[in-house]
Design an enzyme around this catalytic site. Structure first.
Site, mmCIF file in Angstrom:
data_model
loop_
_atom_site.group_PDB
_atom_site.id
_atom_site.type_symbol
_atom_site.label_atom_id
_atom_site.label_comp_id
_atom_site.label_asym_id
_atom_site.label_seq_id
_atom_site.Cartn_x
_atom_site.Cartn_y
_atom_site.Cartn_z
ATOM 1 N N PHE A 108 0.860 -1.184 0.000
ATOM 2 C CA PHE A 108 0.000 0.000 0.000
ATOM 3 C C PHE A 108 0.904 1.245 0.000
ATOM 4 C CE2 PHE A 108 -2.012 -3.423 2.455
ATOM 5 C CZ PHE A 108 -3.188 -3.623 1.759
ATOM 6 N N SER B 211 -2.422 -0.509 -5.707
ATOM 7 C CA SER B 211 -3.374 -0.801 -6.783
ATOM 8 C C SER B 211 -3.608 0.412 -7.668
ATOM 9 C CB SER B 211 -4.705 -1.268 -6.178
ATOM 10 O OG SER B 211 -5.167 -0.310 -5.260
ATOM 11 N N ASP C 107 0.515 -0.753 5.255
ATOM 12 C CA ASP C 107 -0.161 0.507 5.608
ATOM 13 C C ASP C 107 -1.452 0.626 4.797
ATOM 14 O OD1 ASP C 107 -0.739 3.006 6.602
ATOM 15 O OD2 ASP C 107 0.622 4.072 5.248
ATOM 16 N N CYS D 84 -5.552 2.402 10.389
ATOM 17 C CA CYS D 84 -6.063 3.745 10.654
ATOM 18 C C CYS D 84 -7.587 3.689 10.801
ATOM 19 C CB CYS D 84 -5.659 4.702 9.530
ATOM 20 S SG CYS D 84 -6.196 4.164 7.911
HETATM 21 N N1 SAH Z 1 1.965 4.207 2.904
HETATM 22 C C1 SAH Z 1 1.473 5.344 2.151
HETATM 23 C C2 SAH Z 1 -0.001 5.620 2.395
HETATM 24 C C3 SAH Z 1 -0.918 4.446 2.099
HETATM 25 S S1 SAH Z 1 -2.576 4.902 1.816
HETATM 26 C C4 SAH Z 1 2.337 6.562 2.431
HETATM 27 O O1 SAH Z 1 3.217 6.502 3.307
HETATM 28 O O2 SAH Z 1 2.135 7.580 1.777
HETATM 29 C C5 SAH Z 1 -3.274 3.411 1.237
HETATM 30 C C6 SAH Z 1 -2.934 3.030 -0.201
HETATM 31 O O3 SAH Z 1 -3.463 1.742 -0.432
HETATM 32 C C7 SAH Z 1 -3.500 3.911 -1.288
HETATM 33 O O4 SAH Z 1 -2.439 4.386 -2.089
HETATM 34 C C8 SAH Z 1 -4.411 2.984 -2.144
HETATM 35 O O5 SAH Z 1 -4.297 3.229 -3.529
HETATM 36 C C9 SAH Z 1 -3.856 1.638 -1.804
HETATM 37 N N2 SAH Z 1 -4.769 0.485 -1.865
HETATM 38 C C10 SAH Z 1 -6.028 0.378 -1.399
HETATM 39 N N3 SAH Z 1 -6.482 -0.884 -1.503
HETATM 40 C C11 SAH Z 1 -5.473 -1.610 -2.055
HETATM 41 C C12 SAH Z 1 -5.304 -2.989 -2.402
HETATM 42 N N4 SAH Z 1 -6.274 -3.871 -2.175
HETATM 43 N N5 SAH Z 1 -4.134 -3.373 -2.927
HETATM 44 C C13 SAH Z 1 -3.135 -2.482 -3.163
HETATM 45 N N6 SAH Z 1 -3.234 -1.169 -2.835
HETATM 46 C C14 SAH Z 1 -4.383 -0.745 -2.301
#
Ligand code: SAH
Length: 392
Positions: A226, A249, A296, A336
């Site tokens: 993520f 994603s 995350d 979160c």
């Molecule tokens: N770690 C990041 C913030 C993460 S926010 C930082 O430090 O900036 C959560 C992220 O998860 C988003 O970018 C979203 O696009 C992604 N996301 C949501 N569901 C997902 C999934 N099933 N698989 C992969 N990414 C996903």
């Protein structure tokens, strides 16, 4: 002044300084307050409790501005905004960071107001009827802060619907600087898309945890799940990780991540556009392993009602992550979700370790950076919780 009188016994939470009044607690409304107007809240016997913003379309019909009887006007917002900004100043002065959360809603006694500062630009979310009503005063107060050149409104979060408010986006003060907005966070540069990025553009609550990863990463194969625009991944590279793999994603987020790596003259991580749930299984099938894994995810449980389903999702990714760790490797795992408190989160992660069949020790509890305070009288807040778990 318009007055809200509460039903007998329904003043308890306000007396404990919880800042919300639910619709079921209201006995009568005197006067004819319009949406967002200031009302005086009183107990059944007429005792003054608070001044609050009226929001008839919402389950939360009033949110407290103050526990004293006082005017709610431009001067009020100036004072609150200044106070919140002053508290954060030390995070900016003399540091290599120029992006902080200035206002964290109820936790800064400004219900419905979120404001993030990105260098000379402030992005604000006005998420409640009261915050919406005071748009101009809040914009003026933010614009008057030293070094702030422009204020952008990103009021497109779903919660506005619950308040009967339509989405709003646009410049409130100043205008587009005619350049991509670049921030510095502990010396690393990131471009922030305030108009189209997630939330206000960047996840500032993870600032200090990203630095923590930088300090742990040397010599390890790091997996950032993520990854959004590369916050953790680039810190791992800065911390001389052996290799970094980053999964998200969102193609847009990864494209921005590539730009961010270039900006910092860092090598590109291995970017993978995929669903984390599936990709972790693919890694398992490929026999890949990592010395450090970051999880995350977005919030799986906005409220306690979603906690059960969300628990299964958290358990799944944590279990998979534990299995991908080399012996002695560490997992940095976060939630979160407002609907999952720190105690429950720890239980879920413990269950995942058990099912993965690995011995794990918690090395540390992690939380949001200090510009995201949590008011003790406001447990509903969506606060970040996390753990560093090391596998034997
Ligand atoms: N770690 C990041 C913030 C993460 S926010 C930082 O430090 O900036 C959560 C992220 O998860 C988003 O970018 C979203 O696009 C992604 N996301 C949501 N569901 C997902 C999934 N099933 N698989 C992969 N990414 C996903």
């Amino acid at each position: 002044m318009h007055t809200l009188t509460l039903k007998p016994g329904r003043d308890k939470s306000l007396l404990r300084r919880h800042p919300w009044v639910f619709s079921g607690a209201v006995e009568k409304v005197q006067g004819s307050p319009a949406t967002g107007d200031t009302v005086e809240v009183r107990s059944t016997n007429g005792q003054f409790l608070a001044v609050a913003a009226w929001s008839p379309a919402s389950q939360i019909v009033a949110r407290v501005w103050d526990w004293q009887r006082r005017p709610v006007d431009s001067a009020f917002f100036h004072e609150r905004v200044q106070h919140a900004a002053t508290r954060r100043q030390a995070l900016l002065d003399g540091t290599e960071t120029n992006a902080v959360r200035l206002i964290h809603g109820e936790n800064d006694r400004l219900p419905g107001v979120i404001a993030d500062r990105y260098d000379d630009t402030v992005t604000v979310q006005l998420l409640s009827a009261g915050a919406d009503r005071w748009r101009e005063a809040i914009a003026d107060a933010l614009f008057s802060l030293p070094g702030v050149e422009r204020v952008f409104e990103r009021s497109d979060a779903d919660v506005r619907e619950l308040e009967g408010l339509a989405p709003r986006l646009g410049w409130l003060r100043g205008g587009a600087g005619g350049r991509p907005l670049t921030i510095s966070e502990h010396g690393l540069k990131f471009q922030v898309e305030i108009e189209s990025g997630h939330k206000t553009g960047f996840y500032l609550d993870q600032r200090d945890n990203r630095l923590r990863l930088r300090q742990l990463a040397a010599g390890h194969d790091v997996l950032d799940c993520f990854c959004y625009t590369g916050g953790f991944a680039l810190n791992a590279l800065k911390g001389t990780a052996k290799s970094v793999t980053a999964i998200d994603s969102s193609a847009d987020a990864i494209a921005q991540g590539r730009v961010n790596a270039l900006l910092n003259e860092l090598p590109q991580p291995e970017w993978i556009e995929a669903d984390v749930f599936q990709q972790l299984r693919t890694f398992r099938d490929q026999g890949r392993s990592f010395g450090l894994v970051v999880l995350d995810p977005p919030k799986f449980a906005p409220t306690a009602r979603h906690a059960e389903k969300a628990s299964r999702a958290y358990k799944d990714i944590n279990l998979m992550a534990f299995r991908l760790l080399v012996p002695g490797g560490a997992l940095m795992t976060y939630s979160c979700s407002g609907g999952i408190d720190a105690g429950l989160f720890q239980k879920i992660v413990a269950g995942a370790a058990l099912d993965a069949g690995v011995d794990v020790r918690i090395e540390d509890w992690l939380h949001a950076s200090p510009d995201h305070p949590v008011a003790l009288n406001f447990p509903e807040g969506e606060y970040l919780k996390g753990l560093i778990c090391r596998r034997d």
